[in-house]
Motif scaffolding. Structure first.
Motif, PDB file in Angstrom:
ATOM      1  N   GLY A 184       0.928  -1.200  -0.257  1.00  0.00           N
ATOM      2  CA  GLY A 184      -0.165   0.357  -0.002  1.00  0.00           C
ATOM      3  C   GLY A 184       1.014   1.255  -0.330  1.00  0.00           C
ATOM      4  O   GLY A 184       0.731   2.194  -1.017  1.00  0.00           O
ATOM      5  N   ASN A 185       2.131   1.428   0.985  1.00  0.00           N
ATOM      6  CA  ASN A 185       3.084   2.746   1.240  1.00  0.00           C
ATOM      7  C   ASN A 185       3.432   2.477  -0.615  1.00  0.00           C
ATOM      8  O   ASN A 185       3.795   3.404  -0.669  1.00  0.00           O
ATOM      9  CB  ASN A 185       3.788   2.528   2.074  1.00  0.00           C
ATOM     10  N   THR A 186       4.087   1.758  -0.905  1.00  0.00           N
ATOM     11  CA  THR A 186       4.737   2.027  -2.322  1.00  0.00           C
ATOM     12  C   THR A 186       3.785   2.364  -3.429  1.00  0.00           C
ATOM     13  O   THR A 186       3.754   2.690  -4.070  1.00  0.00           O
ATOM     14  CB  THR A 186       5.245   0.633  -3.048  1.00  0.00           C
ATOM     15  N   GLY A 226      -5.735   2.350  -7.548  1.00  0.00           N
ATOM     16  CA  GLY A 226      -4.900   0.892  -7.286  1.00  0.00           C
ATOM     17  C   GLY A 226      -4.864   0.979  -5.660  1.00  0.00           C
ATOM     18  O   GLY A 226      -5.321  -0.225  -5.176  1.00  0.00           O
ATOM     19  N   PHE A 227      -4.540   1.919  -5.823  1.00  0.00           N
ATOM     20  CA  PHE A 227      -4.301   2.202  -4.225  1.00  0.00           C
ATOM     21  C   PHE A 227      -5.549   2.176  -3.115  1.00  0.00           C
ATOM     22  O   PHE A 227      -5.352   0.822  -2.071  1.00  0.00           O
ATOM     23  CB  PHE A 227      -3.120   3.342  -3.500  1.00  0.00           C
ATOM     24  N   ILE A 228      -6.512   2.668  -3.544  1.00  0.00           N
ATOM     25  CA  ILE A 228      -8.209   3.026  -3.057  1.00  0.00           C
ATOM     26  C   ILE A 228      -8.737   1.097  -2.857  1.00  0.00           C
ATOM     27  O   ILE A 228      -8.787   0.417  -2.373  1.00  0.00           O
ATOM     28  CB  ILE A 228      -8.846   4.100  -4.143  1.00  0.00           C
ATOM     29  N   ALA A 229      -8.307   0.216  -4.037  1.00  0.00           N
ATOM     30  CA  ALA A 229      -8.953  -0.735  -4.068  1.00  0.00           C
ATOM     31  C   ALA A 229      -8.525  -1.698  -3.430  1.00  0.00           C
ATOM     32  O   ALA A 229      -8.388  -2.592  -2.921  1.00  0.00           O
ATOM     33  CB  ALA A 229      -8.968  -1.065  -5.667  1.00  0.00           C
ATOM     34  N   TYR A 230      -6.761  -2.027  -3.294  1.00  0.00           N
ATOM     35  CA  TYR A 230      -5.864  -2.248  -2.374  1.00  0.00           C
ATOM     36  C   TYR A 230      -5.924  -2.544  -1.137  1.00  0.00           C
ATOM     37  O   TYR A 230      -6.347  -3.272   0.025  1.00  0.00           O
ATOM     38  CB  TYR A 230      -4.533  -2.563  -3.279  1.00  0.00           C
ATOM     39  N   GLU A 231      -6.084  -1.181  -1.012  1.00  0.00           N
ATOM     40  CA  GLU A 231      -6.489  -0.895   0.716  1.00  0.00           C
ATOM     41  C   GLU A 231      -8.310  -1.501   1.535  1.00  0.00           C
ATOM     42  O   GLU A 231      -8.060  -2.141   2.609  1.00  0.00           O
ATOM     43  CB  GLU A 231      -6.592   0.471   1.354  1.00  0.00           C
ATOM     44  N   ALA A 232      -9.048  -1.262   0.552  1.00  0.00           N
ATOM     45  CA  ALA A 232     -10.166  -1.669   0.831  1.00  0.00           C
ATOM     46  C   ALA A 232     -10.719  -3.168   0.991  1.00  0.00           C
ATOM     47  O   ALA A 232     -11.733  -3.110   0.781  1.00  0.00           O
ATOM     48  CB  ALA A 232     -11.230  -1.176  -0.578  1.00  0.00           C
ATOM     49  N   ARG A 241      -8.699   3.739   6.494  1.00  0.00           N
ATOM     50  CA  ARG A 241     -10.041   2.803   5.422  1.00  0.00           C
ATOM     51  C   ARG A 241     -11.069   3.614   4.850  1.00  0.00           C
ATOM     52  O   ARG A 241     -11.403   5.288   5.155  1.00  0.00           O
ATOM     53  CB  ARG A 241     -10.992   3.014   7.275  1.00  0.00           C
ATOM     54  N   ILE A 242     -11.051   3.777   3.890  1.00  0.00           N
ATOM     55  CA  ILE A 242     -11.189   4.652   2.390  1.00  0.00           C
ATOM     56  C   ILE A 242     -12.358   5.034   2.674  1.00  0.00           C
ATOM     57  O   ILE A 242     -12.636   6.406   2.782  1.00  0.00           O
ATOM     58  CB  ILE A 242     -10.820   3.713   1.195  1.00  0.00           C
ATOM     59  N   PHE A 243     -13.791   4.269   3.271  1.00  0.00           N
ATOM     60  CA  PHE A 243     -14.603   4.433   2.305  1.00  0.00           C
ATOM     61  C   PHE A 243     -15.693   5.804   3.487  1.00  0.00           C
ATOM     62  O   PHE A 243     -15.797   6.637   2.727  1.00  0.00           O
ATOM     63  CB  PHE A 243     -15.748   3.466   1.989  1.00  0.00           C
ATOM     64  N   PRO A 244     -15.314   5.681   4.267  1.00  0.00           N
ATOM     65  CA  PRO A 244     -15.279   6.886   5.827  1.00  0.00           C
ATOM     66  C   PRO A 244     -15.030   7.904   5.740  1.00  0.00           C
ATOM     67  O   PRO A 244     -15.835   8.553   5.982  1.00  0.00           O
ATOM     68  CB  PRO A 244     -15.568   6.415   6.842  1.00  0.00           C
ATOM     69  N   LEU A 245     -13.785   7.989   4.812  1.00  0.00           N
ATOM     70  CA  LEU A 245     -13.417   9.576   5.038  1.00  0.00           C
ATOM     71  C   LEU A 245     -13.564   9.408   3.058  1.00  0.00           C
ATOM     72  O   LEU A 245     -12.651  11.073   2.747  1.00  0.00           O
ATOM     73  CB  LEU A 245     -11.942   9.132   5.239  1.00  0.00           C
ATOM     74  N   SER A 246     -14.494   9.278   1.804  1.00  0.00           N
ATOM     75  CA  SER A 246     -14.369   9.491   0.835  1.00  0.00           C
ATOM     76  C   SER A 246     -14.961  11.034   0.444  1.00  0.00           C
ATOM     77  O   SER A 246     -14.226  11.627  -0.050  1.00  0.00           O
ATOM     78  CB  SER A 246     -15.129   9.023   0.294  1.00  0.00           C
ATOM     79  N   VAL A 247     -16.136  11.985   1.272  1.00  0.00           N
ATOM     80  CA  VAL A 247     -16.418  12.974   1.820  1.00  0.00           C
ATOM     81  C   VAL A 247     -15.711  13.521   1.994  1.00  0.00           C
ATOM     82  O   VAL A 247     -15.464  15.512   1.474  1.00  0.00           O
ATOM     83  CB  VAL A 247     -17.892  12.986   2.603  1.00  0.00           C
TER      84      VAL A 247
END
Length: 447
Positions: A184-186, A226-232, A241-247
């Motif tokens: 994820g960092n890379t 790709g980063f968002i998909a991988y993390e999720a 945590r991607i989706f709670p912070l999308s706004v």
């Protein structure tokens, strides 16, 4: 405060530094700092969760001091840019960890007062920065803009060692390193670097529609997706945590653009000082300009101090570190966009409005004109007045564009829900009060 002092002081001194080092890639003095600082913010938040806040913060101060020493010793523009990249690593981590430590120690319901104090300190030191940087540059001692960071870093480190006594998660270094989300960092570092490189080149070194801009920009956007998909979906120990912070990304990308207007304004500040020198601007007109800036500053101050609340209120307090590191990443990334949008508009308008006689003197393009803005008062009439008017009219368009972007940010906030603010903190990261407290076993929170 370290970041505010160094950034505002450097802005005032950059034309003199550029002339002394005889460099034409001065735009990377800021971009290298933004690139390294933004890309490594998620990593700093993850390391703080694994190794503890104090250890990571002290490491960030050391990197910041090292980068400052390198910048102060620079004998070429490339060396200065490299030092700025090192500085950015430390600065990004400092910004992230300060926000995380504040959330550890202060309940969200009490955060407004603390955020206000921090913002006041940042504003005061940022206001003093141009005076300090301009004075040092004028006297030929611009290197002390960087060297001054070193004792500040030392004082901050001593304070952290003496007073910041928080728990350190147990486990060996090897175990903790295995829990770092290296993939994820890379992804996020590579994608951010690609986007920032494209945005830095756009409209200055290469046209917006050139392959040199479009290829890294498209690759960077694909990397972020790709980063968002991988993390999720894949990461065992996700950075964010991607989706709670999308706004929050929508809000920050729109609103933080406006907060960069002072930077754009200062980057052409000598055109305003040129007004005073060439026109002898009436005091009334100067007062009107300052009044407009004051109104804008009030709005930016509110944004800076309040956007923490809609980010953290919907989440459990155990998610503070991950949420804040992601939030800081989005904020810094949005700032890069803000500077780029304002700079691109200004560049395009200057190309259309700048007198041909002026452009002939600088065959490298309009961007090089920034390095000679202090020389505008020495130009012969009517060229001097034509150049001055070109800058003024171009900046007017910048303000109009950013006003539209601010409107989009306002619209994105209409659907925001009212939520109660947390009244407690994560006890896993509370200050240690004594020996017994220090010996308590660290147990991950289930909150």
């Amino acid at each position: 405060m370290l970041n505010g002092l160094e950034l505002s002081a450097l802005t005032a001194a950059l034309p003199r530094i550029t002339n002394e080092l005889q460099g034409t890639t001065f735009v990377w003095v800021g971009s290298a700092y933004a690139l390294s600082g933004t890309a490594c913010i998620p990593l700093s938040g993850g390391l703080a969760q694994l190794f503890g806040r104090r250890a990571v913060f002290l490491g960030a101060l050391l990197i910041m001091a090292l980068g400052s020493a390198l910048c102060g010793a620079a004998q070429s523009m490339n060396f200065l840019i490299a030092g700025r990249a090192v500085q950015g690593l430390g600065a990004g981590a400092i910004i992230s960890i300060v926000a995380i430590i504040t959330s550890d120690l202060v309940p969200l319901s009490d955060r407004g007062f603390i955020n206000g104090l921090i913002t006041i300190g940042w504003a005061v030191i940022s206001g003093a920065g141009p005076l300090i940087g301009g004075g040092l540059a004028q006297s030929g001692h611009w290197r002390w803009i960087f060297y001054l960071n070193i004792p500040f870093c030392g004082v901050a480190a001593v304070i952290m060692l003496l007073f910041l006594r928080v728990r350190t998660p147990p486990g060996s270094v090897a175990e903790k390193l295995r829990r770092v989300d290296w993939i994820g960092n890379t992804l996020v570092i590579a994608a951010t670097a690609s986007c920032v490189i494209a945005l830095t080149w756009s409209g200055i070194q290469h046209p917006w529609n050139s392959a040199s801009v479009l290829v890294p920009f498209i690759l960077g956007l694909m990397g972020l997706v790709g980063f968002i998909a991988y993390e999720a979906t894949v990461a065992k120990h996700p950075l964010v945590r991607i989706f709670p912070l999308s706004v929050s990304f929508i809000n920050r990308n729109g609103l933080l653009t406006v907060s960069q207007v002072p930077f754009i304004l200062m980057s052409t500040r000598t055109s305003f000082s040129g007004y005073a020198q060439i026109f002898i601007m009436p005091i009334v007109l100067l007062g009107i300009i300052l009044a407009y800036l004051a109104i804008s500053a009030v709005g930016m101050g509110i944004l800076i101090t309040t956007t923490f609340f809609p980010v953290l209120a919907p989440l459990p307090i155990s998610e503070n570190a991950a949420a804040l590191s992601y939030y800081m990443f989005l904020r810094n990334f949005a700032q890069v966009w803000g500077v780029t949008i304002g700079g691109a508009v200004l560049q395009n308008e200057l190309r259309k409005r700048m007198p041909a006689d002026f452009l002939v003197q600088f065959p490298e393009g309009v961007a090089v004109a920034y390095t000679i803005i202090p020389l505008i008062p020495s130009l012969e009439e009517p060229l001097k007045s034509e150049v001055r008017v070109a800058f003024a009219d171009s900046l007017k368009v910048v303000w109009e564009v950013l006003t539209g972007i601010a409107g989009l940010g306002l619209i994105s906030c209409i659907g925001m829900k009212a939520l109660p603010l947390h009244t407690d903190v994560d006890r896993d990261w509370a200050l240690q009060n004594g020996k017994n407290d220090a010996k308590e076993r660290y147990e991950p929170s289930e909150k």
